[in-house]
Design a protein around this motif. Structure first.
Motif, PDB file in Angstrom:
ATOM      1  N   GLY A  14      54.532 -20.686   3.984  1.00 41.17           N
ATOM      2  CA  GLY A  14      54.989 -19.740   4.242  1.00 41.17           C
ATOM      3  C   GLY A  14      56.728 -20.036   4.474  1.00 41.17           C
ATOM      4  N   ASN A  15      57.274 -20.529   5.142  1.00 42.70           N
ATOM      5  CA  ASN A  15      58.063 -20.510   5.275  1.00 42.70           C
ATOM      6  C   ASN A  15      59.398 -21.922   5.556  1.00 42.70           C
ATOM      7  OD1 ASN A  15      56.983 -22.566   7.157  1.00 42.70           O
ATOM      8  ND2 ASN A  15      57.731 -21.739   9.393  1.00 42.70           N
ATOM      9  N   LYS A  16      58.569 -22.574   4.266  1.00 41.28           N
ATOM     10  CA  LYS A  16      58.823 -23.965   3.980  1.00 41.28           C
ATOM     11  C   LYS A  16      60.611 -23.133   3.261  1.00 41.28           C
ATOM     12  CE  LYS A  16      55.960 -27.438   3.955  1.00 41.28           C
ATOM     13  NZ  LYS A  16      56.033 -28.093   5.138  1.00 41.28           N
ATOM     14  N   VAL A  18      62.562 -20.750   3.694  1.00 40.84           N
ATOM     15  CA  VAL A  18      63.390 -20.507   5.028  1.00 40.84           C
ATOM     16  C   VAL A  18      63.733 -22.195   5.297  1.00 40.84           C
ATOM     17  CG1 VAL A  18      63.643 -19.585   6.355  1.00 40.84           C
ATOM     18  CG2 VAL A  18      62.117 -18.681   5.740  1.00 40.84           C
ATOM     19  N   LYS A  19      63.198 -22.845   5.909  1.00 36.36           N
ATOM     20  CA  LYS A  19      63.669 -24.170   5.954  1.00 36.36           C
ATOM     21  C   LYS A  19      64.469 -25.091   5.303  1.00 36.36           C
ATOM     22  CE  LYS A  19      59.946 -25.908   9.159  1.00 36.36           C
ATOM     23  NZ  LYS A  19      59.212 -26.676   9.423  1.00 36.36           N
ATOM     24  N   ASN A  20      65.150 -24.782   4.040  1.00 39.80           N
ATOM     25  CA  ASN A  20      65.492 -25.322   2.688  1.00 39.80           C
ATOM     26  C   ASN A  20      66.144 -24.154   1.483  1.00 39.80           C
ATOM     27  OD1 ASN A  20      67.249 -26.627   1.084  1.00 39.80           O
ATOM     28  ND2 ASN A  20      65.286 -28.350   1.098  1.00 39.80           N
ATOM     29  N   PRO A  21      66.750 -23.327   1.571  1.00 45.46           N
ATOM     30  CA  PRO A  21      66.712 -22.659   0.476  1.00 45.46           C
ATOM     31  C   PRO A  21      67.717 -23.432  -0.505  1.00 45.46           C
ATOM     32  CG  PRO A  21      68.532 -22.046   2.824  1.00 45.46           C
ATOM     33  CD  PRO A  21      67.079 -23.105   3.066  1.00 45.46           C
ATOM     34  N   LEU A  22      68.192 -23.942  -0.255  1.00 48.41           N
ATOM     35  CA  LEU A  22      68.941 -24.162  -0.915  1.00 48.41           C
ATOM     36  C   LEU A  22      68.426 -24.906  -2.722  1.00 48.41           C
ATOM     37  CD1 LEU A  22      72.262 -25.851   0.439  1.00 48.41           C
ATOM     38  CD2 LEU A  22      72.242 -23.405  -0.478  1.00 48.41           C
ATOM     39  N   VAL A  23      67.229 -25.593  -2.427  1.00 49.61           N
ATOM     40  CA  VAL A  23      66.538 -26.711  -3.250  1.00 49.61           C
ATOM     41  C   VAL A  23      66.311 -25.412  -4.022  1.00 49.61           C
ATOM     42  CG1 VAL A  23      64.396 -27.623  -3.645  1.00 49.61           C
ATOM     43  CG2 VAL A  23      65.587 -27.947  -2.230  1.00 49.61           C
ATOM     44  N   PRO A  24      65.476 -24.579  -4.256  1.00 43.46           N
ATOM     45  CA  PRO A  24      65.569 -23.221  -5.331  1.00 43.46           C
ATOM     46  C   PRO A  24      66.666 -23.437  -6.549  1.00 43.46           C
ATOM     47  CG  PRO A  24      64.319 -22.701  -3.666  1.00 43.46           C
ATOM     48  CD  PRO A  24      64.964 -23.950  -2.571  1.00 43.46           C
ATOM     49  N   GLY A  61      69.845 -35.292  -8.982  1.00 39.57           N
ATOM     50  CA  GLY A  61      69.734 -35.984  -8.158  1.00 39.57           C
ATOM     51  C   GLY A  61      70.348 -35.512  -6.483  1.00 39.57           C
ATOM     52  N   GLY A  62      71.086 -34.275  -6.481  1.00 40.86           N
ATOM     53  CA  GLY A  62      71.514 -33.474  -5.181  1.00 40.86           C
ATOM     54  C   GLY A  62      70.724 -32.792  -4.857  1.00 40.86           C
ATOM     55  N   THR A  63      70.018 -32.085  -5.754  1.00 39.24           N
ATOM     56  CA  THR A  63      68.600 -31.377  -5.416  1.00 39.24           C
ATOM     57  C   THR A  63      67.810 -32.493  -4.065  1.00 39.24           C
ATOM     58  OG1 THR A  63      69.042 -30.356  -7.236  1.00 39.24           O
ATOM     59  CG2 THR A  63      66.535 -30.058  -5.832  1.00 39.24           C
ATOM     60  N   VAL A  64      67.259 -33.536  -5.279  1.00 37.60           N
ATOM     61  CA  VAL A  64      66.444 -34.446  -4.373  1.00 37.60           C
ATOM     62  C   VAL A  64      66.790 -34.659  -3.059  1.00 37.60           C
ATOM     63  CG1 VAL A  64      65.131 -36.611  -4.611  1.00 37.60           C
ATOM     64  CG2 VAL A  64      65.470 -35.258  -6.722  1.00 37.60           C
ATOM     65  N   GLY A  69      67.269 -34.717   2.608  1.00 34.74           N
ATOM     66  CA  GLY A  69      67.734 -34.879   3.701  1.00 34.74           C
ATOM     67  C   GLY A  69      66.833 -33.991   4.935  1.00 34.74           C
ATOM     68  N   THR A  70      66.506 -32.535   4.304  1.00 37.87           N
ATOM     69  CA  THR A  70      65.480 -31.036   4.775  1.00 37.87           C
ATOM     70  C   THR A  70      64.815 -32.350   5.407  1.00 37.87           C
ATOM     71  OG1 THR A  70      66.698 -30.014   3.568  1.00 37.87           O
ATOM     72  CG2 THR A  70      64.872 -29.399   4.818  1.00 37.87           C
ATOM     73  N   ALA A  71      63.604 -33.278   4.430  1.00 35.99           N
ATOM     74  CA  ALA A  71      62.242 -33.687   5.422  1.00 35.99           C
ATOM     75  C   ALA A  71      62.476 -34.081   6.186  1.00 35.99           C
ATOM     76  CB  ALA A  71      61.522 -34.158   3.993  1.00 35.99           C
ATOM     77  N   TYR A  72      63.850 -34.975   6.138  1.00 35.25           N
ATOM     78  CA  TYR A  72      64.287 -35.850   7.667  1.00 35.25           C
ATOM     79  C   TYR A  72      64.273 -35.408   8.243  1.00 35.25           C
ATOM     80  CZ  TYR A  72      66.374 -39.507  10.150  1.00 35.25           C
ATOM     81  OH  TYR A  72      66.950 -40.409  10.925  1.00 35.25           O
TER      82      TYR A  72
END
Length: 78
Positions: A14-16, A18-24, A61-64, A69-72
């Motif tokens: 469930g904390n994904k 939290v790690k990347n709140p900008l994607v939504p 493109g910015g979202t991707v 970047g977060t996955a890396y």
């Protein structure tokens, strides 16, 4: 049936968000620009619609880029 796969557990943790709140947020911006572009095309304003479709591509493109970047950064597997 009692055995669980640890890779599946980490996939659905469930904390994904939290790690990347900008994607939504990026996804909502992309959807909003897409909706506005489709509405402007429907109303006959093709110039504004074309500008909004270009803005949608940039937002998408910015979202991707944020996702990659977060996955890396966190060392996630694809």
């Amino acid at each position: 049936m009692g055995a669980t796969n640890p890779e599946l557990e980490t996939l659905f943790e469930g904390n994904k968000r939290v790690k990347n709140p900008l994607v939504p947020v990026g996804a909502l911006i992309t959807a909003g620009v897409l909706t506005a572009g489709l509405i402007s095309f429907r109303m006959g304003n093709s110039h504004l619609g074309q500008l909004l479709m270009r803005a949608r591509v940039i937002a998408q493109g910015g979202t991707v880029a944020l996702m990659v970047g977060t996955a890396y950064y966190y060392g996630e597997k694809f």
